[in-house]
Design a protein around this motif. Structure first.
Motif, PDB file in Angstrom:
ATOM      1  N   ILE A  26       0.935  -1.253  -0.099  1.00  0.00           N
ATOM      2  CA  ILE A  26      -0.030   0.140  -0.003  1.00  0.00           C
ATOM      3  C   ILE A  26       0.792   1.234   0.036  1.00  0.00           C
ATOM      4  O   ILE A  26       0.735   2.291  -0.748  1.00  0.00           O
ATOM      5  N   SER A  46       1.570   3.622  -3.354  1.00  0.00           N
ATOM      6  CA  SER A  46       1.124   4.921  -3.236  1.00  0.00           C
ATOM      7  C   SER A  46       2.063   5.933  -3.148  1.00  0.00           C
ATOM      8  O   SER A  46       1.632   7.309  -3.597  1.00  0.00           O
ATOM      9  N   ALA A  94      -9.715  -6.627   1.152  1.00  0.00           N
ATOM     10  CA  ALA A  94      -9.108  -5.585   0.634  1.00  0.00           C
ATOM     11  C   ALA A  94     -10.194  -4.574  -0.069  1.00  0.00           C
ATOM     12  O   ALA A  94      -9.916  -3.520  -0.266  1.00  0.00           O
ATOM     13  N   SER A  95     -11.362  -5.327  -0.769  1.00  0.00           N
ATOM     14  CA  SER A  95     -12.136  -4.540  -1.356  1.00  0.00           C
ATOM     15  C   SER A  95     -13.144  -3.656  -0.302  1.00  0.00           C
ATOM     16  O   SER A  95     -13.170  -2.565  -0.614  1.00  0.00           O
ATOM     17  N   ALA A 113     -10.838  -0.735   0.514  1.00  0.00           N
ATOM     18  CA  ALA A 113     -10.711   0.253  -0.595  1.00  0.00           C
ATOM     19  C   ALA A 113     -12.107   1.061  -0.559  1.00  0.00           C
ATOM     20  O   ALA A 113     -11.766   2.311  -1.060  1.00  0.00           O
ATOM     21  N   GLN A 132     -11.250   4.316   1.389  1.00  0.00           N
ATOM     22  CA  GLN A 132     -10.257   5.259   1.011  1.00  0.00           C
ATOM     23  C   GLN A 132     -10.751   6.757   0.549  1.00  0.00           C
ATOM     24  O   GLN A 132     -11.559   6.877  -0.071  1.00  0.00           O
ATOM     25  N   LEU A 139      -6.391   3.901  -2.802  1.00  0.00           N
ATOM     26  CA  LEU A 139      -7.678   2.985  -3.347  1.00  0.00           C
ATOM     27  C   LEU A 139      -7.316   2.081  -4.209  1.00  0.00           C
ATOM     28  O   LEU A 139      -7.719   0.864  -4.271  1.00  0.00           O
ATOM     29  N   TYR A 196      -5.019  -0.991  -2.766  1.00  0.00           N
ATOM     30  CA  TYR A 196      -5.925  -1.732  -2.263  1.00  0.00           C
ATOM     31  C   TYR A 196      -6.475  -2.789  -3.241  1.00  0.00           C
ATOM     32  O   TYR A 196      -6.771  -3.874  -3.081  1.00  0.00           O
ATOM     33  N   SER A 197      -6.888  -2.124  -4.411  1.00  0.00           N
ATOM     34  CA  SER A 197      -7.633  -2.739  -5.397  1.00  0.00           C
ATOM     35  C   SER A 197      -6.633  -3.772  -5.772  1.00  0.00           C
ATOM     36  O   SER A 197      -6.999  -4.984  -6.068  1.00  0.00           O
ATOM     37  N   THR A 203     -15.819  -4.546  -6.144  1.00  0.00           N
ATOM     38  CA  THR A 203     -14.803  -3.679  -6.972  1.00  0.00           C
ATOM     39  C   THR A 203     -15.679  -2.732  -7.610  1.00  0.00           C
ATOM     40  O   THR A 203     -15.056  -1.436  -7.841  1.00  0.00           O
ATOM     41  N   TYR A 216     -16.146   0.157  -5.127  1.00  0.00           N
ATOM     42  CA  TYR A 216     -14.820   1.113  -4.825  1.00  0.00           C
ATOM     43  C   TYR A 216     -14.363   1.971  -5.946  1.00  0.00           C
ATOM     44  O   TYR A 216     -13.932   3.151  -5.957  1.00  0.00           O
TER      45      TYR A 216
END
Length: 504
Positions: free
Chosen positions: A228, A232, A286-287, A290, A293, A299, A302-303, A428, A431
């Motif tokens: 992450i 990022s 993780a979704s 996300a 975020q 975001l 995490y996707s 999915t 987010y």
């Protein structure tokens, strides 16, 4: 050009060009780097054509064959990942060469990373696979560090993970050598097919160590926290390379190990089910994170963790041995590769667009990017096209990959996989809509402020006038978004290519 030269050139050319780009100035380095990327991409396409039309291509560098020499081998799986790397690599090289925000030091590190990726995809032995993984990992860490002082902590954490993962993989390779006496992948597989129950404990330990080491590099839940911050905080031209290509090297190796080296190791079956459970946790967990975020790049990061979960979700299907279900493993294998390739193109486009907007606005906070479509329509449109692939909507490789995994799950009567795929798809979509929808808003959220579409060039979150209709970086981002849809017409061809040198 002979196939022997092609096999060596796609590995050595970017590595040879890395040094000169470090010595040249910013302009000369960009021109040299972009030209090398175009030439490497062209050579990769020639090698793919040779592999698809003539079958598996092999050579031994220096004329020294296995197990002593360096053995390069291109089969269908290699061709697919070489094609992904060429497509994304050329597009992002053009993006980086034309961008004013590309940091110094990018080109030698990126070209070295590309050389390592191709080395991993073409290596015919386990030790040179390890060397390629190390080259990819170390250059990727340095690329993250180019993000400045704020990225150094993330780069250091990434370095620890990369070294630990490589060490675990190397110990597993050592165990295999102790059992088989060779590093060559084909010879190792042949040796392991010989009867001998005393090999099972060593094989199980080797499979576990190698899988855990590679799962670390892939950021499989719960070993994902490093990704992450690294993805990022990396520069705009680096994040799409990390997510689109770098983690694919570890996926390639784990497929090679499980399907080519250890296909007969039935003792590893419980490990496949553990990986499937962790994959399911990644897709859902993780979704959900996300969805919470408030910044675009975290975001998307995490996707990536969630999308990695899809690949491991199908691992129990790879070792399916039920009588009358011979199509389960090939279907799952084809689905995993389709999902990985679709993810590579779509995520590269999405991260490139996010980096473009962050460099323009000075932030990636979603609320500050409100209405970005007014001044950056092509970039926002490319994000929407990339989202289609990540959600898995027709027409995209994401859709084809999920369909193949779901079909294999139905044949194997593993209904829980269908549930995870369905829930993950909905999350999915949730987010990604949450991240992209504010950018599509036309109304001005800054009531009373000056017109945000003016030629204001002050620093901060104020919108700069768009030039992405004609700018090269904007066109490169749009090319990746468009490729997400265009590659959706290739699943049948992809399945045929994967049959070249397939393990069954």
């Amino acid at each position: 050009m002979s196939v022997d030269l092609l096999l060596g050139a796609v590995v050595l050319l970017p590595l040879a060009a890395a040094g000169p780009t470090a010595l040249l100035g910013p302009r000369g380095g960009s021109v040299t780097g972009a030209a090398t990327a175009l030439l490497t991409g062209a050579l990769s396409l020639l090698l793919i054509f040779e592999t698809v039309s003539r079958g598996v291509q092999e050579t031994a560098l220096g004329g020294y064959g296995a197990p002593l020499g360096i053995h390069l081998r291109a089969d269908g799986l290699s061709a697919v990942f070489l094609g992904l790397t060429a497509l994304v690599g050329v597009s992002l090289s053009v993006f980086a060469a034309a961008s004013r925000d590309t940091p110094r030091g990018f080109w030698p590190l990126w070209l070295g990373c590309w050389s390592g990726l191709n080395a991993v995809f073409l290596s015919g032995d386990l030790f040179n696979t390890y060397v390629g993984l190390e080259l990819v990992g170390l250059t990727a860490v340095a690329l993250v560090a180019l993000g400045g002082r704020g990225a150094w902590a993330a780069a250091l954490r990434y370095l620890f993970i990369a070294v630990l993962g490589s060490l675990l993989f190397l110990v597993g390779v050592g165990l295999l050598v102790s059992v088989t006496g060779t590093l060559d992948i084909s010879q190792t597989a042949a040796a392991l097919q010989q009867p001998g129950g005393e090999q099972e404990p060593a094989l199980l330990l080797a499979a576990g160590l190698m899988t855990v080491g590679l799962a670390l590099k892939l950021a499989l839940v719960p070993m994902h926290a490093w990704l992450i911050s690294a993805h990022s905080q990396a520069p705009g031209a680096v994040s799409p390379l990390l997510s689109g290509l770098v983690i694919k090297a570890a996926l390639f190796v784990i497929l090679r190990v499980w399907l080519w080296v250890l296909p007969e190791a039935q003792a590893a079956e419980p490990l496949a089910w553990i990986l499937g459970a962790l994959g399911a946790a990644a897709v859902i967990g993780a979704s959900l994170v996300a969805l919470r975020q408030v910044r675009l790049k975290p975001l998307i990061a995490y996707s990536t963790v969630a999308q990695v979960g899809y690949w491991f979700l199908a691992f129990p299907l790879l070792i399916e041995t039920m009588p009358g279900h011979d199509d389960v493993a090939p279907g799952a294998y084809s689905g995993i590769v389709a999902l990985a390739v679709g993810h590579g193109v779509a995520k590269a486009g999405l991260f490139a667009a996010a980096g473009y907007l962050k460099d323009t606005y000075g932030t990636d906070e979603i609320v500050e990017l409100h209405g970005a479509v007014r001044t950056h329509p092509m970039v926002v449109m490319s994000m929407g096209l990339s989202a289609v692939g990540l959600i898995g909507l027709p027409v995209s490789l994401g859709f084809a990959g999920k369909w193949q995994v779901a079909t294999a799950a139905v044949e194997a009567q593993q209904w829980w996989i269908l549930v995870v795929v369905a829930v993950g798809t909905v999350l999915t979509a949730g987010y990604l809509v949450r991240g992209i929808a504010p950018l599509l808003m036309q109304e001005d959220p800054h009531a009373g402020d000056d017109d945000l579409s003016s030629d204001d060039t002050t620093e901060g979150p104020t919108v700069k006038t768009s030039r992405n209709f004609t700018s090269v970086p904007g066109m490169a981002v749009l090319a990746l978004g468009s490729a997400t849809i265009l590659t959706g017409f290739l699943p049948a061809w992809l399945a045929d290519v994967l049959e070249v040198g397939a393990p069954w």
